[in-house]
Structure formats: structure tokens, C-alpha cells
Motif scaffolding. Sequence first.
Motif, PDB file in Angstrom:
ATOM      1  N   ASP A  47       0.825  -1.206   0.000  1.00  0.00           N
ATOM      2  CA  ASP A  47       0.000   0.000   0.000  1.00  0.00           C
ATOM      3  C   ASP A  47       0.862   1.260   0.000  1.00  0.00           C
ATOM      4  N   GLY A  48       2.054   1.151   0.558  1.00  0.00           N
ATOM      5  CA  GLY A  48       2.928   2.307   0.653  1.00  0.00           C
ATOM      6  C   GLY A  48       4.386   1.901   0.693  1.00  0.00           C
ATOM      7  N   ILE A  49       5.234   2.826   0.244  1.00  0.00           N
ATOM      8  CA  ILE A  49       6.686   2.638   0.277  1.00  0.00           C
ATOM      9  C   ILE A  49       7.282   3.760   1.103  1.00  0.00           C
ATOM     10  N   GLY A  50       8.119   3.402   2.067  1.00  0.00           N
ATOM     11  CA  GLY A  50       8.883   4.375   2.826  1.00  0.00           C
ATOM     12  C   GLY A  50      10.354   4.207   2.504  1.00  0.00           C
ATOM     13  N   LEU A  51      10.965   5.229   1.938  1.00  0.00           N
ATOM     14  CA  LEU A  51      12.387   5.166   1.596  1.00  0.00           C
ATOM     15  C   LEU A  51      13.194   5.979   2.586  1.00  0.00           C
ATOM     16  N   SER A  52      14.325   5.424   2.965  1.00  0.00           N
ATOM     17  CA  SER A  52      15.276   6.136   3.804  1.00  0.00           C
ATOM     18  C   SER A  52      16.482   6.485   2.951  1.00  0.00           C
ATOM     19  N   ILE A  53      16.794   7.777   2.872  1.00  0.00           N
ATOM     20  CA  ILE A  53      17.937   8.217   2.067  1.00  0.00           C
ATOM     21  C   ILE A  53      18.768   9.179   2.900  1.00  0.00           C
ATOM     22  N   ALA A  66       1.466   1.601 -11.044  1.00  0.00           N
ATOM     23  CA  ALA A  66       1.334   1.490  -9.588  1.00  0.00           C
ATOM     24  C   ALA A  66       1.354   2.867  -8.939  1.00  0.00           C
ATOM     25  N   GLY A  67       0.790   3.822  -9.618  1.00  0.00           N
ATOM     26  CA  GLY A  67       0.799   5.192  -9.123  1.00  0.00           C
ATOM     27  C   GLY A  67      -0.004   5.398  -7.860  1.00  0.00           C
ATOM     28  N   ASP A  68      -0.842   4.421  -7.514  1.00  0.00           N
ATOM     29  CA  ASP A  68      -1.629   4.555  -6.281  1.00  0.00           C
ATOM     30  C   ASP A  68      -0.855   4.099  -5.043  1.00  0.00           C
ATOM     31  N   ILE A  69       0.344   3.600  -5.216  1.00  0.00           N
ATOM     32  CA  ILE A  69       1.180   3.272  -4.048  1.00  0.00           C
ATOM     33  C   ILE A  69       1.732   4.581  -3.488  1.00  0.00           C
ATOM     34  N   VAL A  70       1.461   4.835  -2.227  1.00  0.00           N
ATOM     35  CA  VAL A  70       1.909   6.073  -1.580  1.00  0.00           C
ATOM     36  C   VAL A  70       3.413   5.976  -1.322  1.00  0.00           C
ATOM     37  N   LEU A  71       4.141   6.992  -1.772  1.00  0.00           N
ATOM     38  CA  LEU A  71       5.586   7.042  -1.562  1.00  0.00           C
ATOM     39  C   LEU A  71       5.900   8.128  -0.536  1.00  0.00           C
ATOM     40  N   PHE A  72       6.525   7.717   0.535  1.00  0.00           N
ATOM     41  CA  PHE A  72       6.957   8.663   1.566  1.00  0.00           C
ATOM     42  C   PHE A  72       8.372   8.295   1.970  1.00  0.00           C
ATOM     43  N   GLY A  73       8.983   9.109   2.797  1.00  0.00           N
ATOM     44  CA  GLY A  73      10.349   8.773   3.173  1.00  0.00           C
ATOM     45  C   GLY A  73      10.915   9.728   4.187  1.00  0.00           C
ATOM     46  N   GLY A  74      12.194   9.546   4.383  1.00  0.00           N
ATOM     47  CA  GLY A  74      12.881  10.391   5.329  1.00  0.00           C
ATOM     48  C   GLY A  74      14.373  10.233   5.210  1.00  0.00           C
ATOM     49  N   GLY A  75      15.053  10.993   6.028  1.00  0.00           N
ATOM     50  CA  GLY A  75      16.496  10.936   6.019  1.00  0.00           C
ATOM     51  C   GLY A  75      17.079  12.324   6.184  1.00  0.00           C
ATOM     52  N   ILE A  76      18.291  12.463   5.703  1.00  0.00           N
ATOM     53  CA  ILE A  76      18.966  13.758   5.767  1.00  0.00           C
ATOM     54  C   ILE A  76      18.588  14.506   4.490  1.00  0.00           C
ATOM     55  N   ILE A  77      17.546  15.307   4.597  1.00  0.00           N
ATOM     56  CA  ILE A  77      17.000  16.031   3.451  1.00  0.00           C
ATOM     57  C   ILE A  77      16.888  17.501   3.847  1.00  0.00           C
ATOM     58  N   PRO A  78      17.575  18.379   3.132  1.00  0.00           N
ATOM     59  CA  PRO A  78      17.453  19.805   3.461  1.00  0.00           C
ATOM     60  C   PRO A  78      16.000  20.261   3.341  1.00  0.00           C
ATOM     61  N   GLU A  79      15.564  21.090   4.277  1.00  0.00           N
ATOM     62  CA  GLU A  79      14.169  21.550   4.267  1.00  0.00           C
ATOM     63  C   GLU A  79      13.802  22.245   2.965  1.00  0.00           C
ATOM     64  N   GLU A  80      14.775  22.904   2.328  1.00  0.00           N
ATOM     65  CA  GLU A  80      14.469  23.604   1.071  1.00  0.00           C
ATOM     66  C   GLU A  80      14.172  22.641  -0.074  1.00  0.00           C
ATOM     67  N   LYS A 138      -3.776   4.221   2.476  1.00  0.00           N
ATOM     68  CA  LYS A 138      -4.996   3.406   2.523  1.00  0.00           C
ATOM     69  C   LYS A 138      -4.754   2.076   1.832  1.00  0.00           C
ATOM     70  N   PRO A 139      -5.437   1.044   2.280  1.00  0.00           N
ATOM     71  CA  PRO A 139      -5.298  -0.250   1.587  1.00  0.00           C
ATOM     72  C   PRO A 139      -5.718  -0.103   0.121  1.00  0.00           C
ATOM     73  N   ARG A 140      -4.894  -0.623  -0.759  1.00  0.00           N
ATOM     74  CA  ARG A 140      -5.184  -0.565  -2.201  1.00  0.00           C
ATOM     75  C   ARG A 140      -6.189  -1.645  -2.556  1.00  0.00           C
TER      76      ARG A 140
END
Length: 137
Positions: A60-66, A87-101, A133-135
Motif C-alpha cells: 500500500d505504501g513505500i517508505g524510503l530512507s535516504i 502502480a501510481g496509487d502506491i503512496v511514496l513517503f520517506g525520510g532521512g537527511i534532506i534539506p528543508e528547502e 490506505k489499503p489498495r
Amino acid sequence: MADEKKRLRLLIGKVGLDGHDRGAKIIARALRDAGHEVIYTGLHKTPEQIVETAIQEDVDGIGLSILSGAHMTLFPKVRRLLDEKGAGDIVLFGGGIIPEEDVAELKKLGIAELFLPGTSTAEMIAWVEANVKPRVS
């Protein structure tokens, strides 16, 4: 009957050459402990491998750490590949060291949310449960 929480199927991935995965493992465990099914890809995956695994596992979703600084290349590439593979309905989110800008630009490119250092696992889980959400398969 009490409002029953939907169990999500989530992929947590490390993409690129970044070799530090403690945060990704903490996130994977926190989501699992919150009752979700979590697939962790391990280190050094390509965007193509992440997308292929996500489709095969019907997540349903992908969380990437970069943490490598390649976030402006790797997040958009995963988003583009998901869209190209239908597969555009898969929610992509993530985190890591990412400048706020860079956060606003990544969100314009289709990354649903980015969690920066200092975000608690409770905040991240609450966002996932409200926004992924569940796909329908």
C-alpha cells in the motif's frame, strides 16, 4: 463494535549507495509493532528493485530512507517508475537527511511526505495510518 484499524502492507527500503540502515530498521519495527505488515528490502537497492518488489508484494505504501544526499534523484525516480508501471496509487513517503528547502520540490514531484531528523516514530505512524490506505487489488 470498536473501529478496527486497517492493517497496511508497507515496504521500507534503502535505495542507492547509502549503507546506514539503523533508522530504516527502527521505522520498520515501529510500523510492525503498530500492527502493519512490513517488508524491509535491505541495503543498496536500485529504484527498479524497490518498485519491482513493491508491485510483487502488493504494498500500500513505500517508505524510503535516504541519507546519501541523492534524494533529489532517487525519490523522483522511484515515483516515476511506480507511475510508469501502473502502480501510481502506491503512496511514496520517506525520510532521512534532506534539506528543508528540498522538501517542497519533492512533494511537487509526488512524494507524499518526508520525515526529517527529530520526527518521532509516533508522528510517522500517525501520518502513515491517516494517509496510506489499503489498495484495491
